[in-house]
Design a protein around this motif. Structure first.
Motif, PDB file in Angstrom:
ATOM      1  N   ILE A  45     -40.161 -76.342 -74.091  1.00  0.00           N
ATOM      2  CA  ILE A  45     -38.960 -76.470 -74.938  1.00  0.00           C
ATOM      3  C   ILE A  45     -39.186 -77.530 -76.013  1.00  0.00           C
ATOM      4  O   ILE A  45     -38.885 -77.308 -77.198  1.00  0.00           O
ATOM      5  CB  ILE A  45     -37.741 -76.829 -74.073  1.00  0.00           C
ATOM      6  N   ALA A  46     -39.745 -78.668 -75.606  1.00  0.00           N
ATOM      7  CA  ALA A  46     -39.993 -79.724 -76.594  1.00  0.00           C
ATOM      8  C   ALA A  46     -40.993 -79.264 -77.649  1.00  0.00           C
ATOM      9  O   ALA A  46     -40.835 -79.559 -78.839  1.00  0.00           O
ATOM     10  CB  ALA A  46     -40.497 -80.974 -75.888  1.00  0.00           C
ATOM     11  N   GLY A  47     -42.015 -78.506 -77.216  1.00  0.00           N
ATOM     12  CA  GLY A  47     -42.987 -77.992 -78.185  1.00  0.00           C
ATOM     13  C   GLY A  47     -42.354 -77.049 -79.185  1.00  0.00           C
ATOM     14  O   GLY A  47     -42.645 -77.110 -80.384  1.00  0.00           O
ATOM     15  N   ILE A  48     -41.450 -76.190 -78.701  1.00  0.00           N
ATOM     16  CA  ILE A  48     -40.771 -75.258 -79.612  1.00  0.00           C
ATOM     17  C   ILE A  48     -39.934 -76.023 -80.633  1.00  0.00           C
ATOM     18  O   ILE A  48     -39.939 -75.723 -81.831  1.00  0.00           O
ATOM     19  CB  ILE A  48     -39.902 -74.278 -78.803  1.00  0.00           C
ATOM     20  N   VAL A  49     -39.224 -77.064 -80.156  1.00  0.00           N
ATOM     21  CA  VAL A  49     -38.351 -77.816 -81.059  1.00  0.00           C
ATOM     22  C   VAL A  49     -39.182 -78.567 -82.102  1.00  0.00           C
ATOM     23  O   VAL A  49     -38.843 -78.589 -83.294  1.00  0.00           O
ATOM     24  CB  VAL A  49     -37.451 -78.763 -80.251  1.00  0.00           C
ATOM     25  N   VAL A  50     -40.289 -79.170 -81.661  1.00  0.00           N
ATOM     26  CA  VAL A  50     -41.152 -79.879 -82.615  1.00  0.00           C
ATOM     27  C   VAL A  50     -41.744 -78.894 -83.624  1.00  0.00           C
ATOM     28  O   VAL A  50     -41.861 -79.184 -84.818  1.00  0.00           O
ATOM     29  CB  VAL A  50     -42.252 -80.644 -81.861  1.00  0.00           C
ATOM     30  N   PHE A  51     -42.056 -77.702 -83.147  1.00  0.00           N
ATOM     31  CA  PHE A  51     -42.585 -76.679 -84.052  1.00  0.00           C
ATOM     32  C   PHE A  51     -41.536 -76.243 -85.070  1.00  0.00           C
ATOM     33  O   PHE A  51     -41.863 -76.006 -86.244  1.00  0.00           O
ATOM     34  CB  PHE A  51     -43.058 -75.490 -83.219  1.00  0.00           C
ATOM     35  N   TYR A  60     -36.373 -70.951 -84.387  1.00  0.00           N
ATOM     36  CA  TYR A  60     -37.040 -71.010 -83.087  1.00  0.00           C
ATOM     37  C   TYR A  60     -36.161 -71.607 -81.997  1.00  0.00           C
ATOM     38  O   TYR A  60     -36.547 -71.618 -80.839  1.00  0.00           O
ATOM     39  CB  TYR A  60     -38.315 -71.857 -83.177  1.00  0.00           C
ATOM     40  N   ILE A  61     -34.997 -72.148 -82.409  1.00  0.00           N
ATOM     41  CA  ILE A  61     -34.189 -72.885 -81.438  1.00  0.00           C
ATOM     42  C   ILE A  61     -33.611 -71.949 -80.373  1.00  0.00           C
ATOM     43  O   ILE A  61     -33.451 -72.335 -79.215  1.00  0.00           O
ATOM     44  CB  ILE A  61     -33.080 -73.646 -82.180  1.00  0.00           C
ATOM     45  N   ASP A  62     -33.331 -70.697 -80.766  1.00  0.00           N
ATOM     46  CA  ASP A  62     -32.767 -69.738 -79.817  1.00  0.00           C
ATOM     47  C   ASP A  62     -33.674 -69.544 -78.611  1.00  0.00           C
ATOM     48  O   ASP A  62     -33.201 -69.489 -77.471  1.00  0.00           O
ATOM     49  CB  ASP A  62     -32.554 -68.401 -80.512  1.00  0.00           C
ATOM     50  N   SER A  63     -34.981 -69.461 -78.872  1.00  0.00           N
ATOM     51  CA  SER A  63     -35.898 -69.240 -77.754  1.00  0.00           C
ATOM     52  C   SER A  63     -35.922 -70.460 -76.837  1.00  0.00           C
ATOM     53  O   SER A  63     -36.058 -70.310 -75.616  1.00  0.00           O
ATOM     54  CB  SER A  63     -37.292 -68.935 -78.274  1.00  0.00           C
ATOM     55  N   ALA A  64     -35.734 -71.662 -77.388  1.00  0.00           N
ATOM     56  CA  ALA A  64     -35.660 -72.853 -76.531  1.00  0.00           C
ATOM     57  C   ALA A  64     -34.451 -72.771 -75.611  1.00  0.00           C
ATOM     58  O   ALA A  64     -34.541 -73.073 -74.416  1.00  0.00           O
ATOM     59  CB  ALA A  64     -35.586 -74.111 -77.390  1.00  0.00           C
TER      60      ALA A  64
ATOM     61  N   THR B  48     -36.358 -85.151 -78.166  1.00  0.00           N
ATOM     62  CA  THR B  48     -36.879 -84.226 -79.170  1.00  0.00           C
ATOM     63  C   THR B  48     -35.766 -83.404 -79.806  1.00  0.00           C
ATOM     64  O   THR B  48     -35.749 -83.189 -81.032  1.00  0.00           O
ATOM     65  CB  THR B  48     -37.911 -83.301 -78.516  1.00  0.00           C
ATOM     66  N   LEU B  49     -34.810 -82.962 -78.972  1.00  0.00           N
ATOM     67  CA  LEU B  49     -33.697 -82.170 -79.514  1.00  0.00           C
ATOM     68  C   LEU B  49     -32.833 -83.005 -80.447  1.00  0.00           C
ATOM     69  O   LEU B  49     -32.391 -82.514 -81.504  1.00  0.00           O
ATOM     70  CB  LEU B  49     -32.859 -81.626 -78.369  1.00  0.00           C
ATOM     71  N   LEU B  50     -32.614 -84.286 -80.105  1.00  0.00           N
ATOM     72  CA  LEU B  50     -31.844 -85.152 -81.007  1.00  0.00           C
ATOM     73  C   LEU B  50     -32.590 -85.370 -82.314  1.00  0.00           C
ATOM     74  O   LEU B  50     -31.975 -85.442 -83.384  1.00  0.00           O
ATOM     75  CB  LEU B  50     -31.549 -86.483 -80.322  1.00  0.00           C
ATOM     76  N   ALA B  51     -33.929 -85.445 -82.229  1.00  0.00           N
ATOM     77  CA  ALA B  51     -34.719 -85.545 -83.457  1.00  0.00           C
ATOM     78  C   ALA B  51     -34.489 -84.338 -84.345  1.00  0.00           C
ATOM     79  O   ALA B  51     -34.332 -84.473 -85.574  1.00  0.00           O
ATOM     80  CB  ALA B  51     -36.201 -85.674 -83.108  1.00  0.00           C
ATOM     81  N   SER B  52     -34.439 -83.146 -83.759  1.00  0.00           N
ATOM     82  CA  SER B  52     -34.231 -81.958 -84.589  1.00  0.00           C
ATOM     83  C   SER B  52     -32.808 -81.926 -85.141  1.00  0.00           C
ATOM     84  O   SER B  52     -32.602 -81.476 -86.277  1.00  0.00           O
ATOM     85  CB  SER B  52     -34.539 -80.701 -83.788  1.00  0.00           C
ATOM     86  N   VAL B  53     -31.826 -82.435 -84.374  1.00  0.00           N
ATOM     87  CA  VAL B  53     -30.464 -82.505 -84.909  1.00  0.00           C
ATOM     88  C   VAL B  53     -30.426 -83.409 -86.134  1.00  0.00           C
ATOM     89  O   VAL B  53     -29.871 -83.055 -87.188  1.00  0.00           O
ATOM     90  CB  VAL B  53     -29.484 -83.017 -83.825  1.00  0.00           C
ATOM     91  N   VAL B  54     -31.059 -84.598 -86.033  1.00  0.00           N
ATOM     92  CA  VAL B  54     -31.090 -85.533 -87.155  1.00  0.00           C
ATOM     93  C   VAL B  54     -31.819 -84.918 -88.340  1.00  0.00           C
ATOM     94  O   VAL B  54     -31.365 -84.991 -89.494  1.00  0.00           O
ATOM     95  CB  VAL B  54     -31.767 -86.849 -86.725  1.00  0.00           C
ATOM     96  N   TYR B  55     -32.937 -84.249 -88.073  1.00  0.00           N
ATOM     97  CA  TYR B  55     -33.746 -83.687 -89.153  1.00  0.00           C
ATOM     98  C   TYR B  55     -32.975 -82.619 -89.919  1.00  0.00           C
ATOM     99  O   TYR B  55     -32.915 -82.635 -91.153  1.00  0.00           O
ATOM    100  CB  TYR B  55     -35.030 -83.102 -88.567  1.00  0.00           C
ATOM    101  N   PHE B  56     -32.365 -81.672 -89.183  1.00  0.00           N
ATOM    102  CA  PHE B  56     -31.668 -80.589 -89.890  1.00  0.00           C
ATOM    103  C   PHE B  56     -30.367 -81.067 -90.514  1.00  0.00           C
ATOM    104  O   PHE B  56     -29.907 -80.483 -91.494  1.00  0.00           O
ATOM    105  CB  PHE B  56     -31.428 -79.406 -88.951  1.00  0.00           C
TER     106      PHE B  56
END
Lengths: 93, 116
Positions: A45-51, A60-64, B48-56
């Motif tokens: 999940i973390a890899g998908i989000v970083v990607f 890609y967030i849906d697949s996570a 990591t998810l919070l990072a993506s929230v901040v980024y988007f």
């Protein structure tokens, strides 16, 4: 800077995924392997989000989300099967 | 500013995921390993998810509720799944590490049948 951080953390997450799969291989019992699969799912999940951050897309967030849901259902099913031998209990039996 | 915050959150998440997996490899028995998976790895994913929230939020100025939904779901599901797995491991009789001091569940289950 975000690109660099994403690249480094993709590397770290990949190494962590491989290490948790090693625990899946050598784990002496079934709960060990299931815990290792939980850790592997967290890494995926973390890899998908970083990607998604790296590619600057939200697609890609849906697949996570789907992988998180399936991981929880799988963990609960395996735990109930190990504890009681059945997954869905029926009262009428 | 948001770049620094995003990078910091991504690197924190990767660090905690690696620490959780190292605990998974190094701890002596299954209960300690479940402890490592249930806390450190979950914190890594959430970071990591919070990072993506901040980024988007900064890039596309959209508040992505989906990541926050994953965060809430992980915070609910990770303790439940870890607890169920530890209880199943105790029920099928996987031994504790020899450094363990006390075992309250075994004491309680003395009077209760194993399959309730």
């Amino acid at each position: 800077m975000i690109q660099w951080a994403a690249d480094v953390s993709m590397l770290v997450i990949g190494v962590s995924l491989l290490l948790s799969l090693w625990r899946v291989l050598i784990g002496p019992s079934v709960p060990d392997r299931m815990a290792a699969l939980d850790a592997a799912t967290a890494n995926v999940i973390a890899g998908i989000v970083v990607f998604a951050i790296r590619d600057d897309t939200l697609d890609y967030i849906d697949s996570a989300l789907v992988i998180a849901l399936l991981s929880f259902v799988g963990t609960v099913a395996v735990a109930k099967f190990l504890a009681k031998g059945v997954i869905i209990e029926r009262d009428s039996d | 500013m948001s770049e620094i915050l995003t990078s910091l959150l991504i690197l924190t998440g990767a660090f905690f995921l690696l620490v959780g997996t190292l605990g998974l490899l190094r701890f002596p028995d299954v209960y300690n390993r479940l402890h490592s998976v249930g806390k450190a790895s979950t914190l890594g994913v959430v970071s990591t998810l919070l990072a993506s929230v901040v980024y988007f939020w900064a890039q596309q100025s959209t508040l992505s509720v989906k990541q926050l939904a994953i965060v809430v779901f992980l915070y609910m599901s990770s303790p439940v799944g870890t607890h169920m797995m530890a209880r199943a491991a105790h029920l099928i009789g996987i031994p504790l590490a020899k450094e363990t001091q006390r075992d309250d569940l075994k004491k309680r289950r003395g009077s209760v049948p194993a399959n309730e």
